[in-house]
Design a protein around this motif. Sequence first.
Motif, PDB file in Angstrom:
ATOM      1  N   GLN A  39      -7.648  -4.644  -1.107  1.00 35.52           N
ATOM      2  CA  GLN A  39      -6.218  -4.320  -0.991  1.00 35.52           C
ATOM      3  C   GLN A  39      -5.426  -5.628  -1.095  1.00 35.52           C
ATOM      4  O   GLN A  39      -5.704  -6.578  -0.370  1.00 35.52           O
ATOM      5  CB  GLN A  39      -5.918  -3.616   0.333  1.00 35.52           C
ATOM      6  CG  GLN A  39      -6.612  -2.271   0.486  1.00 35.52           C
ATOM      7  CD  GLN A  39      -6.047  -1.229  -0.466  1.00 35.52           C
ATOM      8  OE1 GLN A  39      -4.865  -1.289  -0.842  1.00 35.52           O
ATOM      9  NE2 GLN A  39      -6.881  -0.272  -0.853  1.00 35.52           N
ATOM     10  N   VAL A  40      -4.490  -5.628  -1.992  1.00 33.26           N
ATOM     11  CA  VAL A  40      -3.710  -6.836  -2.259  1.00 33.26           C
ATOM     12  C   VAL A  40      -2.361  -6.707  -1.558  1.00 33.26           C
ATOM     13  O   VAL A  40      -1.689  -5.671  -1.647  1.00 33.26           O
ATOM     14  CB  VAL A  40      -3.505  -7.055  -3.765  1.00 33.26           C
ATOM     15  CG1 VAL A  40      -2.727  -8.350  -4.021  1.00 33.26           C
ATOM     16  CG2 VAL A  40      -4.860  -7.102  -4.474  1.00 33.26           C
ATOM     17  N   ASP A  41      -1.985  -7.768  -0.860  1.00 30.27           N
ATOM     18  CA  ASP A  41      -0.674  -7.806  -0.223  1.00 30.27           C
ATOM     19  C   ASP A  41       0.354  -8.243  -1.276  1.00 30.27           C
ATOM     20  O   ASP A  41       0.325  -9.391  -1.747  1.00 30.27           O
ATOM     21  CB  ASP A  41      -0.684  -8.787   0.943  1.00 30.27           C
ATOM     22  CG  ASP A  41       0.650  -8.806   1.695  1.00 30.27           C
ATOM     23  OD1 ASP A  41       1.527  -7.958   1.380  1.00 30.27           O
ATOM     24  OD2 ASP A  41       0.812  -9.673   2.584  1.00 30.27           O
ATOM     25  N   PRO A  42       1.275  -7.375  -1.696  1.00 31.74           N
ATOM     26  CA  PRO A  42       2.245  -7.763  -2.724  1.00 31.74           C
ATOM     27  C   PRO A  42       3.115  -8.948  -2.331  1.00 31.74           C
ATOM     28  O   PRO A  42       3.551  -9.721  -3.197  1.00 31.74           O
ATOM     29  CB  PRO A  42       3.091  -6.497  -2.905  1.00 31.74           C
ATOM     30  CG  PRO A  42       2.208  -5.377  -2.449  1.00 31.74           C
ATOM     31  CD  PRO A  42       1.425  -5.962  -1.317  1.00 31.74           C
ATOM     32  N   ASP A  43       3.363  -9.122  -1.032  1.00 34.71           N
ATOM     33  CA  ASP A  43       4.195 -10.242  -0.590  1.00 34.71           C
ATOM     34  C   ASP A  43       3.483 -11.588  -0.716  1.00 34.71           C
ATOM     35  O   ASP A  43       4.145 -12.638  -0.709  1.00 34.71           O
ATOM     36  CB  ASP A  43       4.632 -10.037   0.859  1.00 34.71           C
ATOM     37  CG  ASP A  43       5.503  -8.793   1.027  1.00 34.71           C
ATOM     38  OD1 ASP A  43       6.182  -8.423   0.040  1.00 34.71           O
ATOM     39  OD2 ASP A  43       5.494  -8.197   2.121  1.00 34.71           O
ATOM     40  N   ALA A  44       2.168 -11.582  -0.838  1.00 35.88           N
ATOM     41  CA  ALA A  44       1.408 -12.823  -0.931  1.00 35.88           C
ATOM     42  C   ALA A  44       1.120 -13.230  -2.366  1.00 35.88           C
ATOM     43  O   ALA A  44       0.505 -14.279  -2.601  1.00 35.88           O
ATOM     44  CB  ALA A  44       0.098 -12.692  -0.160  1.00 35.88           C
ATOM     45  N   ILE A  45       1.566 -12.426  -3.333  1.00 40.19           N
ATOM     46  CA  ILE A  45       1.262 -12.728  -4.733  1.00 40.19           C
ATOM     47  C   ILE A  45       1.942 -14.024  -5.180  1.00 40.19           C
ATOM     48  O   ILE A  45       1.389 -14.785  -5.984  1.00 40.19           O
ATOM     49  CB  ILE A  45       1.680 -11.547  -5.629  1.00 40.19           C
ATOM     50  CG1 ILE A  45       0.801 -10.328  -5.325  1.00 40.19           C
ATOM     51  CG2 ILE A  45       1.575 -11.907  -7.106  1.00 40.19           C
ATOM     52  CD1 ILE A  45       1.153  -9.102  -6.131  1.00 40.19           C
ATOM     53  N   SER A  46       3.127 -14.288  -4.651  1.00 38.63           N
ATOM     54  CA  SER A  46       3.833 -15.506  -5.058  1.00 38.63           C
ATOM     55  C   SER A  46       3.047 -16.768  -4.734  1.00 38.63           C
ATOM     56  O   SER A  46       3.176 -17.790  -5.414  1.00 38.63           O
ATOM     57  CB  SER A  46       5.209 -15.561  -4.384  1.00 38.63           C
ATOM     58  OG  SER A  46       5.073 -15.558  -2.974  1.00 38.63           O
TER      59      SER A  46
END
Length: 322
Positions: free
Chosen positions: A125-132
Motif C-alpha cells: 500500500q502506497v501512501d500518496p502523500d509520501a510520493i513527493s
Amino acid sequence: MAPPLSLLHRTASAFWRTSSRILRSSPSSTHPGSICTRCRRQQQIRFSSNHQMADDPRWISVVDHPAQIVRTGQKHGPGLIILALIPITAFALGTWQVQRLDWKTKLIAKFEDRLVKPPLPLPPQVDPDAISEFDYRRVYAKGHLRHDQEMLIGPRMHDGQDGFLVVTPLERGKGESTVLVNRGWIPKRLQNQADRPLGVPRGEVTIEGLLREPWKKNFFTPENRPEEGKFYFPDVYQMAELTGSQPVWIEETMVPDLVEAYDREAKGIPIGRAAAVNLRNNHTQYIFTWYGLSLATTIMLWMIVRKRPNEAVRRVRQNRHW
C-alpha cells in the motif's frame, strides 16, 4: 476817372460770399478750440520726434526683465515614469530567475542522485502523500496488466510521428493495491489492441520504472472526456477513480537504444522512456534576457533625461509686462 458804383458793388458781394464759404468750412468757426486733421498729425509727428520711451513712467526696460529661453512641454511626463519602471521590473525578474535557477539546479541534482540508487520494491500500500519524497525514485512491482482498462493519452509526438501514451492499471497480488503504469508510446496506427498482439502481454509481468508525482493540467490543455475514452493529459486522480486504483503513477523505463525502439514499434510494444530527469532548465536564458532588457532600458532612460533640447523645441517666453 472813378469806377462806376455798380462795379464796386459786384466786387464787394463776391468777396463777401467767398469769405463766408471759407468761414463755414473751417472747424474753428463752430469749435474755436478744435484743430484740423492735418495740423493734428503734424503736431503728433513733432511730439514723437521729441518724446523718449524712457520718459513714460509705465515703461519697463528689457534689461530689467529679460527674455527667458525655456523648453516647451513637461520635462517629466507619465511616459518617462513608465520607462523608468521597465528597467526596475526587468531587474527584479532577472533576480527572481537567478533564484529559480538555483532552485532548479538543486532539484535536478536531487533527482539524479535518486536515479543512481538501486530500484526499490513497491510496498503493498502506497501512501500518496509520501510520493513527493520519492519522486524520480526507481521502483519495481509485479502483477497482471488490466488491458481491458487501458487508456490512451494523446495525441503525443515521438520522432515526428503522431501517437499515444499507453496507460494500463497493474493489478498486484492479494492485499496489494492496483497502481497506474505508463507503459510508453505507440504510433497512432496501432491504437487498437488487435493490431498489436505482442504489445498486450498476458500473465504475470514485472514492471520497472520511475515513481512520479501527479501532474497539473496546463491552461491550454482541454479537459479529459473519459466517457468517450479520450484523455488529453494524465489526470492521475481521475484515472485512478475510473479504474479502482491508487493514485500512484509509475513510468516504465527502458535502456535508450535506437534499434530496440524500432523493434518495439514494429511489434506494437510501447516504447518506454529513459531513466533520466527530463525537467527543463531554461532559467539561464531568462536571466540574460531580463538583465539585458534592464540594461538597455536604463541606457535609453539616461539618454532621454540627459538630452538637451534642440532648436525646434526651444521657445522664448516673453515678459508679460512688455
